[in-house]
Design a protein around this motif. Structure first.
Motif, PDB file in Angstrom:
ATOM      1  N   GLY A 250       6.903  22.139  17.858  1.00  0.00           N
ATOM      2  CA  GLY A 250       5.997  22.822  18.762  1.00  0.00           C
ATOM      3  C   GLY A 250       6.061  24.323  18.622  1.00  0.00           C
ATOM      4  O   GLY A 250       7.043  24.879  18.119  1.00  0.00           O
ATOM      5  N   VAL A 251       5.007  24.990  19.067  1.00  0.00           N
ATOM      6  CA  VAL A 251       4.954  26.446  19.062  1.00  0.00           C
ATOM      7  C   VAL A 251       4.325  26.908  20.374  1.00  0.00           C
ATOM      8  O   VAL A 251       3.404  26.266  20.893  1.00  0.00           O
ATOM      9  CB  VAL A 251       4.143  26.979  17.855  1.00  0.00           C
ATOM     10  N   ALA A 252       4.848  27.982  20.931  1.00  0.00           N
ATOM     11  CA  ALA A 252       4.319  28.562  22.166  1.00  0.00           C
ATOM     12  C   ALA A 252       4.110  30.045  21.956  1.00  0.00           C
ATOM     13  O   ALA A 252       4.998  30.744  21.435  1.00  0.00           O
ATOM     14  CB  ALA A 252       5.266  28.316  23.335  1.00  0.00           C
ATOM     15  N   TYR A 253       2.943  30.538  22.345  1.00  0.00           N
ATOM     16  CA  TYR A 253       2.621  31.961  22.207  1.00  0.00           C
ATOM     17  C   TYR A 253       2.299  32.536  23.579  1.00  0.00           C
ATOM     18  O   TYR A 253       1.374  32.082  24.258  1.00  0.00           O
ATOM     19  CB  TYR A 253       1.435  32.158  21.267  1.00  0.00           C
ATOM     20  N   THR A 254       3.102  33.495  24.007  1.00  0.00           N
ATOM     21  CA  THR A 254       2.913  34.110  25.319  1.00  0.00           C
ATOM     22  C   THR A 254       1.835  35.180  25.255  1.00  0.00           C
ATOM     23  O   THR A 254       1.942  36.154  24.498  1.00  0.00           O
ATOM     24  CB  THR A 254       4.229  34.736  25.812  1.00  0.00           C
ATOM     25  N   LEU A 255       0.784  34.993  26.044  1.00  0.00           N
ATOM     26  CA  LEU A 255      -0.340  35.930  26.062  1.00  0.00           C
ATOM     27  C   LEU A 255      -0.140  37.045  27.066  1.00  0.00           C
ATOM     28  O   LEU A 255      -0.821  38.065  27.014  1.00  0.00           O
ATOM     29  CB  LEU A 255      -1.635  35.174  26.383  1.00  0.00           C
ATOM     30  N   GLY A 256       0.792  36.861  27.996  1.00  0.00           N
ATOM     31  CA  GLY A 256       1.005  37.848  29.038  1.00  0.00           C
ATOM     32  C   GLY A 256       0.296  37.451  30.312  1.00  0.00           C
ATOM     33  O   GLY A 256      -0.639  36.647  30.315  1.00  0.00           O
ATOM     34  N   GLY A 257       0.745  38.000  31.420  1.00  0.00           N
ATOM     35  CA  GLY A 257       0.103  37.735  32.698  1.00  0.00           C
ATOM     36  C   GLY A 257       0.289  36.320  33.204  1.00  0.00           C
ATOM     37  O   GLY A 257      -0.457  35.860  34.071  1.00  0.00           O
ATOM     38  N   VAL A 262      -0.046  26.830  23.814  1.00  0.00           N
ATOM     39  CA  VAL A 262       1.034  25.920  23.406  1.00  0.00           C
ATOM     40  C   VAL A 262       0.462  24.767  22.584  1.00  0.00           C
ATOM     41  O   VAL A 262      -0.586  24.211  22.916  1.00  0.00           O
ATOM     42  CB  VAL A 262       1.778  25.347  24.627  1.00  0.00           C
ATOM     43  N   ALA A 263       1.171  24.398  21.491  1.00  0.00           N
ATOM     44  CA  ALA A 263       0.750  23.274  20.660  1.00  0.00           C
ATOM     45  C   ALA A 263       1.971  22.497  20.200  1.00  0.00           C
ATOM     46  O   ALA A 263       3.073  23.043  20.100  1.00  0.00           O
ATOM     47  CB  ALA A 263      -0.047  23.764  19.452  1.00  0.00           C
ATOM     48  N   GLY A 264       1.795  21.207  19.942  1.00  0.00           N
ATOM     49  CA  GLY A 264       2.893  20.377  19.464  1.00  0.00           C
ATOM     50  C   GLY A 264       2.370  19.165  18.727  1.00  0.00           C
ATOM     51  O   GLY A 264       1.260  18.686  18.998  1.00  0.00           O
ATOM     52  N   ILE A 265       3.150  18.664  17.774  1.00  0.00           N
ATOM     53  CA  ILE A 265       2.782  17.471  17.028  1.00  0.00           C
ATOM     54  C   ILE A 265       4.056  16.709  16.685  1.00  0.00           C
ATOM     55  O   ILE A 265       5.116  17.318  16.473  1.00  0.00           O
ATOM     56  CB  ILE A 265       1.998  17.822  15.740  1.00  0.00           C
ATOM     57  N   GLY A 266       3.965  15.379  16.655  1.00  0.00           N
ATOM     58  CA  GLY A 266       5.143  14.590  16.338  1.00  0.00           C
ATOM     59  C   GLY A 266       4.853  13.111  16.372  1.00  0.00           C
ATOM     60  O   GLY A 266       3.686  12.678  16.414  1.00  0.00           O
ATOM     61  N   GLU A 267       5.927  12.323  16.365  1.00  0.00           N
ATOM     62  CA  GLU A 267       5.826  10.872  16.405  1.00  0.00           C
ATOM     63  C   GLU A 267       6.787  10.340  17.459  1.00  0.00           C
ATOM     64  O   GLU A 267       7.965  10.696  17.462  1.00  0.00           O
ATOM     65  CB  GLU A 267       6.152  10.273  15.037  1.00  0.00           C
ATOM     66  N   VAL A 268       6.291   9.482  18.339  1.00  0.00           N
ATOM     67  CA  VAL A 268       7.089   8.915  19.415  1.00  0.00           C
ATOM     68  C   VAL A 268       6.973   7.394  19.359  1.00  0.00           C
ATOM     69  O   VAL A 268       5.877   6.844  19.518  1.00  0.00           O
ATOM     70  CB  VAL A 268       6.636   9.433  20.794  1.00  0.00           C
ATOM     71  N   ALA A 269       8.072   6.727  19.085  1.00  0.00           N
ATOM     72  CA  ALA A 269       8.110   5.268  19.017  1.00  0.00           C
ATOM     73  C   ALA A 269       7.035   4.715  18.075  1.00  0.00           C
ATOM     74  O   ALA A 269       6.365   3.721  18.384  1.00  0.00           O
ATOM     75  CB  ALA A 269       7.965   4.669  20.407  1.00  0.00           C
ATOM     76  N   GLY A 270       6.848   5.379  16.940  1.00  0.00           N
ATOM     77  CA  GLY A 270       5.907   4.914  15.932  1.00  0.00           C
ATOM     78  C   GLY A 270       4.481   5.386  16.111  1.00  0.00           C
ATOM     79  O   GLY A 270       3.633   5.137  15.246  1.00  0.00           O
TER      80      GLY A 270
END
Length: 282
Positions: A250-257, A262-270
């Motif tokens: 995952g990646v998170a980018y703080t814009l302020g205020g 936020v984005a994420g990718i993966g595999e959970v239980a297949g």
């Protein structure tokens, strides 16, 4: 929830040394999710808004007291969620009662990170055993570097019988590291011993958790975080419950205020899962 929602409502009543205050905070999120397990729509939209009311005060003798509840809005439905709580506190710690209290294990910081704006569920496989216990009364006390948490699930007047789950946790925080130990007893589940810890070194961080039930397979997980700069953070997480595995980036980018992308990718239980969205705190 570090900032106020539109405006902060503060009510101050002075009676000797006694004071009372009401604050309103909130958060919101929206985004697009992908789940390969969905039979009809792989891609779905999701959003949620929450308003939290926090009321606090202090007696003439210095005893703290307060209450909180959350109004939740999601997918066109607005309701008061079951996360209301009442508490009293002092130098000896805090006793909290209600549906929104933590278990003893949760009180001392056990757990790993997830990825995505709402979480794709990587951490659930590692935390499912100790998180199975319920609680509606909690004591948490912090004494220097040591934190102790105790919880129990009591019967509630007019409600169904409680399952009498209980949990205890002990945590220690040092300079750049933490360790914690928890034991959870679920009346209609298993008894679970959980150990965990974490370390922070400059821009890098890591957390680990390992749960050992009295029946069934062990569960464990680990996360690694790295801050590319003051605004951008990367997270990698892995977990297993003995039968299924999960991993994600995952990646998170703080814009302020109070806003983040936020984005994420993966595999959970297949199942392949991914999401991208924004979170806001007010």
């Amino acid at each position: 929830m570090k900032k106020l929602l539109i405006a902060t409502t503060a009510l101050v009543l002075v009676a000797g040394a006694a004071t009372a205050e009401v604050k309103v905070t909130g958060d919101a999120r929206f985004g697009l999710s992908y789940n390969s397990a969905n039979l009809v729509n792989d891609f779905t939209a999701e959003y949620r808004t929450r308003v939290k009311f926090n009321m606090s005060g202090k007696t003439d003798g210095g005893l703290g007291f307060g209450a909180s509840f959350i109004v939740n809005g999601t997918k066109g439905v607005t309701d008061v969620t079951g996360s209301s709580m009442v508490w009293v506190s002092g130098s000896w710690g805090q006793v909290s009662v209600g549906e929104g209290v933590d278990t003893g294990s949760d009180s001392v910081g056990l757990g790993i990170a997830d990825v995505g704006y709402k979480g794709i569920g990587v951490d659930d496989l590692a935390e499912g055993l100790y998180a199975a216990s319920a609680a509606n009364i909690n004591y948490t006390g912090t004494f220097g570097a040591i934190t102790v948490g105790l919880s129990y699930n009591l019967p509630v007047a007019g409600g169904t019988a409680a399952d009498q789950d209980w949990s205890i946790g002990v945590g220690y925080k040092g300079d750049g590291f933490k360790v914690a130990l928890g034991y959870d007893s679920a009346e209609f589940g298993t008894n679970t011993l959980t150990i965990g810890g974490g370390v922070t070194m400059g821009a890098m961080s890591a957390n680990v958790i390992y749960s050992m039930p009295d029946a069934g397979a062990d569960a464990y997980g680990v996360d690694f975080g790295y801050k590319l700069n003051s605004a951008t953070a990367l997270t990698v997480a892995y977990a297993t419950d003995g039968s299924d595995t999960a991993f994600g980036v995952g990646v998170a980018y703080t814009l302020g205020g109070g806003a983040k992308l936020v984005a994420g990718i993966g595999e959970v239980a297949g199942d392949t899962k991914a999401e991208v969205g924004m979170t806001f705190s007010f």
